[in-house]
Scaffold this motif. Structure first.
Motif, short mmCIF file in Angstrom:
data_model
loop_
_atom_site.label_atom_id
_atom_site.label_comp_id
_atom_site.label_asym_id
_atom_site.label_seq_id
_atom_site.Cartn_x
_atom_site.Cartn_y
_atom_site.Cartn_z
N GLY A 55 0.85 -1.19 0.00
CA GLY A 55 0.00 0.00 0.00
C GLY A 55 0.88 1.23 0.00
N GLY A 56 0.89 1.99 1.09
CA GLY A 56 1.77 3.15 1.20
C GLY A 56 1.34 4.29 0.30
N SER A 57 2.32 5.08 -0.14
CA SER A 57 2.02 6.27 -0.93
C SER A 57 2.87 6.29 -2.20
N CYS A 58 2.46 7.13 -3.13
CA CYS A 58 3.15 7.26 -4.41
C CYS A 58 4.53 7.89 -4.20
N PRO A 59 5.60 7.28 -4.74
CA PRO A 59 6.94 7.85 -4.57
C PRO A 59 7.17 9.11 -5.39
N GLU A 60 6.29 9.40 -6.36
CA GLU A 60 6.46 10.58 -7.18
C GLU A 60 5.80 11.81 -6.57
N CYS A 61 4.61 11.63 -5.98
CA CYS A 61 3.88 12.81 -5.51
C CYS A 61 3.33 12.68 -4.10
N GLY A 62 3.46 11.49 -3.47
CA GLY A 62 3.06 11.32 -2.09
C GLY A 62 1.59 11.01 -1.87
N THR A 63 0.80 10.89 -2.93
CA THR A 63 -0.62 10.57 -2.79
C THR A 63 -0.80 9.14 -2.30
N GLU A 71 -3.71 8.11 -8.45
CA GLU A 71 -4.82 8.93 -8.90
C GLU A 71 -4.40 10.37 -9.18
N GLU A 72 -3.25 10.79 -8.62
CA GLU A 72 -2.81 12.18 -8.80
C GLU A 72 -1.91 12.35 -10.01
N CYS A 73 -0.88 11.49 -10.16
CA CYS A 73 0.11 11.70 -11.23
C CYS A 73 0.20 10.56 -12.23
N ALA A 102 4.50 20.95 -2.69
CA ALA A 102 4.88 21.56 -1.42
C ALA A 102 5.07 20.45 -0.40
N ASP A 103 6.28 20.34 0.15
CA ASP A 103 6.63 19.24 1.05
C ASP A 103 6.59 19.73 2.50
N PRO A 104 5.62 19.25 3.30
CA PRO A 104 5.51 19.73 4.69
C PRO A 104 6.70 19.35 5.56
N ALA A 105 7.33 18.21 5.27
CA ALA A 105 8.49 17.79 6.07
C ALA A 105 9.68 18.71 5.82
N TYR A 106 9.87 19.12 4.56
CA TYR A 106 10.95 20.05 4.23
C TYR A 106 10.69 21.42 4.86
N PHE A 123 2.69 27.41 5.77
CA PHE A 123 2.73 26.35 4.75
C PHE A 123 1.42 26.34 3.96
N PRO A 124 1.49 26.23 2.62
CA PRO A 124 0.28 26.27 1.79
C PRO A 124 -0.45 24.93 1.80
N SER A 125 -1.33 24.75 2.73
CA SER A 125 -1.99 23.46 2.91
C SER A 125 -2.87 23.05 1.73
N ASN A 126 -3.29 24.01 0.91
CA ASN A 126 -4.17 23.70 -0.23
C ASN A 126 -3.41 23.64 -1.55
N SER A 127 -2.11 23.64 -1.50
CA SER A 127 -1.31 23.61 -2.72
C SER A 127 -1.48 22.28 -3.45
N ARG A 128 -1.66 22.33 -4.78
CA ARG A 128 -1.83 21.13 -5.59
C ARG A 128 -0.51 20.74 -6.26
N ARG A 129 -0.30 19.44 -6.37
CA ARG A 129 0.88 18.95 -7.08
C ARG A 129 0.70 19.16 -8.58
N ARG A 130 1.84 19.38 -9.26
CA ARG A 130 1.80 19.58 -10.71
C ARG A 130 2.76 18.62 -11.38
N ARG A 131 2.37 18.14 -12.55
CA ARG A 131 3.26 17.35 -13.39
C ARG A 131 3.65 18.19 -14.59
N ILE A 132 4.95 18.24 -14.90
CA ILE A 132 5.44 19.05 -16.01
C ILE A 132 6.35 18.20 -16.88
N LEU A 133 6.09 18.17 -18.16
CA LEU A 133 6.92 17.45 -19.12
C LEU A 133 8.18 18.25 -19.39
N LEU A 134 9.34 17.60 -19.35
CA LEU A 134 10.60 18.27 -19.66
C LEU A 134 10.84 18.24 -21.16
#
Length: 227
Positions: A55-63, A71-73, A102-106, A123-134
């Motif tokens: 189970g756990g969380s996504c290593p890319e975005c933490g969801t 479901e996020e990335c 936005a990483d709360p631990a950092y 800390f921006p608690s409502n900040s959304r993660r973004r995916r950006i193509l390089l």
């Protein structure tokens, strides 16, 4: 006179009363910290992959994981675990992307070090993660500047942005062999990789790998991945 790293005019003498960042002349009254080799917010691939099997969380975005795909990335837990065991894919459709979050631990680590005032810079608690193509030869990391007509590909500014990011903070550079490198452009607050306490040397390229984490500003993490 104390100066704000982000350029604000502050009447306070320790933390900026505009953005909450520690002023450059402020000296923390706490006992000087012994910097760890690896900061406490760092999470290595071994931990991510052991979590994926239970189970756990996504290593890319933490969801939180709810199935095979994040479901996020869109991260594929099954495919990427197999790549970790047998090597990354080399298909022509594999491309490089980043997840910006936005990483709360950092953020908490920066607070604990006395680098920012949590009462001034929340800390921006409502900040959304973004995916950006390089894409292209270089990708700018920074904050947009309308007066200069500058809009970085990874824009960390705006009303909900990270105020500790320089306008010209860093560059992601495409390199031969389908690789990427990171270059800090002499940013005010520095750039670190994978939880290392010391920032990278400005204007010196640092090679990057799949799943590397770039930390900038007061709370921002940029996760590089190929899929």
């Amino acid at each position: 006179m104390p100066s704000c790293p982000s350029g604000h005019n502050s009447t306070a003498s320790d933390f900026c009363d505009v953005c909450g960042l520690r002023l450059q002349t402020y000296t923390s009254p706490k006992t000087p910290e012994l910097r760890p080799t690896v900061a406490p917010w760092s999470h290595g691939p071994e931990q991510w992959f052991s979590e994926e099997q239970t189970g756990g969380s996504c290593p890319e975005c933490g969801t939180a994981r709810a199935g095979r795909f994040c479901e996020e990335c869109g991260y594929d837990f099954v495919l990427r675990y197999e790549e970790h065991q047998h090597g990354p894919g080399t298909g022509e459709d594999a491309v490089w992307r980043v997840v910006v979050a936005a990483d709360p631990a950092y953020y908490q680590y920066m607070v604990d070090r006395g680098m920012l005032d949590p009462e001034q810079l929340v800390f921006p608690s409502n900040s959304r993660r973004r995916r950006i193509l390089l894409e292209g030869d270089k990708v700018h990391i920074g904050r947009s500047s309308p007066s200069r007509g500058f809009v970085p590909e990874i824009d960390l500014g705006g009303a909900e942005g990270d105020p500790a990011i320089s306008h010209l903070h860093a560059l992601l550079l495409s390199r031969p062999g389908d690789r990427w490198a990171l270059l800090d452009l002499g940013s005010t607050n520095g750039t670190t990789i994978n939880g290392t306490g010391d920032p990278i040397t400005p204007n010196v390229e640092v090679p990057l790998n799949d799943n590397d984490r770039i930390y900038v500003g007061a709370w921002t993490v940029i996760i590089l991945y190929k899929r």
